[in-house]
Design a protein around this motif. Structure first.
Motif, short mmCIF file in Angstrom:
data_model
loop_
_atom_site.label_atom_id
_atom_site.label_comp_id
_atom_site.label_asym_id
_atom_site.label_seq_id
_atom_site.Cartn_x
_atom_site.Cartn_y
_atom_site.Cartn_z
N THR A 119 -35.99 -18.88 -45.80
CA THR A 119 -34.69 -18.29 -45.43
C THR A 119 -33.59 -19.35 -45.52
OG1 THR A 119 -34.92 -18.92 -43.10
CG2 THR A 119 -35.83 -16.77 -43.75
N ALA A 120 -32.36 -18.85 -45.56
CA ALA A 120 -31.19 -19.73 -45.57
C ALA A 120 -31.13 -20.56 -44.29
CB ALA A 120 -29.92 -18.91 -45.75
N GLU A 121 -31.46 -19.92 -43.17
CA GLU A 121 -31.46 -20.65 -41.89
C GLU A 121 -32.42 -21.84 -41.94
OE1 GLU A 121 -29.43 -19.80 -39.38
OE2 GLU A 121 -30.22 -21.08 -37.77
N GLU A 122 -33.60 -21.63 -42.48
CA GLU A 122 -34.56 -22.74 -42.60
C GLU A 122 -34.06 -23.80 -43.58
OE1 GLU A 122 -38.62 -21.48 -43.45
OE2 GLU A 122 -38.35 -19.75 -42.14
N GLY A 123 -33.36 -23.35 -44.62
CA GLY A 123 -32.79 -24.29 -45.58
C GLY A 123 -31.75 -25.18 -44.91
N ARG A 124 -30.99 -24.56 -44.02
CA ARG A 124 -29.98 -25.33 -43.28
C ARG A 124 -30.63 -26.32 -42.32
NH1 ARG A 124 -24.45 -25.89 -44.39
NH2 ARG A 124 -23.38 -26.32 -42.46
N GLY A 141 -25.77 -14.27 -39.53
CA GLY A 141 -25.98 -13.21 -40.50
C GLY A 141 -27.16 -13.50 -41.40
N GLY A 142 -27.54 -14.79 -41.48
CA GLY A 142 -28.75 -15.17 -42.19
C GLY A 142 -28.65 -15.14 -43.70
N THR A 143 -27.43 -14.98 -44.22
CA THR A 143 -27.28 -14.92 -45.67
C THR A 143 -25.96 -15.58 -46.08
OG1 THR A 143 -27.06 -13.47 -47.58
CG2 THR A 143 -26.23 -12.61 -45.50
N LEU A 144 -25.95 -16.11 -47.32
CA LEU A 144 -24.72 -16.69 -47.86
C LEU A 144 -23.88 -15.65 -48.58
CD1 LEU A 144 -26.19 -20.01 -49.34
CD2 LEU A 144 -25.12 -19.66 -47.10
N ILE A 145 -24.43 -14.45 -48.74
CA ILE A 145 -23.75 -13.40 -49.51
C ILE A 145 -22.75 -12.67 -48.62
CG2 ILE A 145 -24.10 -11.36 -50.97
CD1 ILE A 145 -25.41 -14.08 -51.95
N THR A 146 -21.52 -12.57 -49.09
CA THR A 146 -20.48 -11.89 -48.33
C THR A 146 -19.78 -10.87 -49.23
OG1 THR A 146 -18.71 -13.44 -48.90
CG2 THR A 146 -20.04 -13.97 -46.95
N THR A 165 -17.42 -21.23 -40.19
CA THR A 165 -18.42 -21.06 -39.13
C THR A 165 -19.62 -21.98 -39.34
OG1 THR A 165 -17.77 -18.74 -38.94
CG2 THR A 165 -19.87 -19.36 -37.94
N MET A 166 -20.08 -22.09 -40.57
CA MET A 166 -21.22 -22.96 -40.84
C MET A 166 -20.89 -24.42 -40.50
SD MET A 166 -22.81 -21.23 -44.32
CE MET A 166 -23.58 -22.78 -44.82
N ALA A 167 -19.69 -24.85 -40.85
CA ALA A 167 -19.29 -26.22 -40.54
C ALA A 167 -19.27 -26.43 -39.02
CB ALA A 167 -17.92 -26.52 -41.15
#
Lengths: 84, 84, 84, 84, 84, 84
Positions: free
Chosen positions: A21-26, B14-19, B31-33
């Motif tokens: 998952t992206a969360e794990e990637g982060r 949200g668990g995804t980079l897709i918006t 938010t990620m920063a």
């Protein structure tokens, strides 16, 4: 000197950039950034003293977040951005 | 110490980079920063004190905007630049 | 506090990274960099005071130009470098 | 205030990222970096005073070379690295 | 002022990003970083004085290595990472 | 001056960006970052004194980890992220 345990000196824990998952990637991005610092400074006592400094200094926190952003660029590309 | 609520510690909400839109992708970058800083410093009181410092310091603001730019590079690529 | 007008807080004015020309793409890069700072510090008075500082400080200007370069990397890729 | 001539405020002189040679691409990178600073600080007198400072300060020169490297990444990609 | 010889002001010596080996590509990255500084500060005496400062300052050395890393990203991509 | 041995001045030890594993790729990133600094400052005594400074300074450590992240971006791309 209190040397970090070996597990803290593995540069890429798990040995792969691929994550479910992206969360794990982060999380991997954060770990990789921390472990490259461990490689340069493996003394747990120095690191603990450092942490007290940078974790309360806004500019250090911003600089840290920049390294995480860079590591994450690589990991996200490796995972095709978890698009599928 | 006043620990941030768990929602502030999710690295990729949200668990995804897709918006759906570029604007939302930009909000995600911010938010990620912020959340990667929360992961390093989860004490709401320290963060509030920090904010008072960096939000009035031009160089800190510029450094923050650089991190946002880097996170956005990743998110924009993930979304094929919202070309379609 | 004098809050910036809402238009200054839109992260990607126009809602798209696609521009007709490279020059417009560069202008968008500058606007995006400025607006992400607005999102963090929306007080027009603080920003005006900051501007007096960073616009006369060479290192701040160089740092600002770096953020513009990073934003432009994303916008230029989104536009296939305006090759056609 | 002595405002820079309009030509110094064009963000992408020539209006394109495409150049005949790598050398010209590198020159464009330098010009783009300079002109984005001009956009933020268009007063020729302030810029001249700044130049005296940063052109003799090693850390400022290194920071400037970093911005040039970033601009050049974009220009080089736009030109397919002048491979043909 | 002792102006650098013209050869030190060529931005991309050899006029191409293509190199036979990765090692030569890395040398080109260093040269390109140095020459962009020469373009901004062409006075050999100022540069010699600067060198005395930055070559003994760890933070300056780290910043320099960052510029080299960025230039090398471009050169490595241009050469398809010397995979063949 | 105690000049570093020649092996410490090879910019890309092994002469290739291709590595068998991600962990080895990460080690190469660290080595490449260190060796580019060696190229600029080949005096082992100056480097040893520097190390004492930067290895205990959190901001220097963060800056170093940023360079490693950048070098690793290149190496990871060269290796197609060790996906296969």
């Amino acid at each position: 000197m209190t040397r970090l345990p070996d597990s803290e000196l593995v540069l890429i824990p798990g040995g792969t950039l691929i994550t479910a998952t992206a969360e794990e990637g982060r999380e991997l991005a954060i770990t990789m950034a921390r472990h490259s610092i461990h490689k340069i400074q493996p003394d747990a006592e120095v690191l603990a003293a450092d942490r007290h400094v940078y974790a309360t200094n806004p500019d250090s926190l911003i600089a840290t977040s920049q390294v995480i952003a860079l590591e994450f660029q690589t990991i996200a590309a490796a995972n095709n951005y978890w698009r599928d």
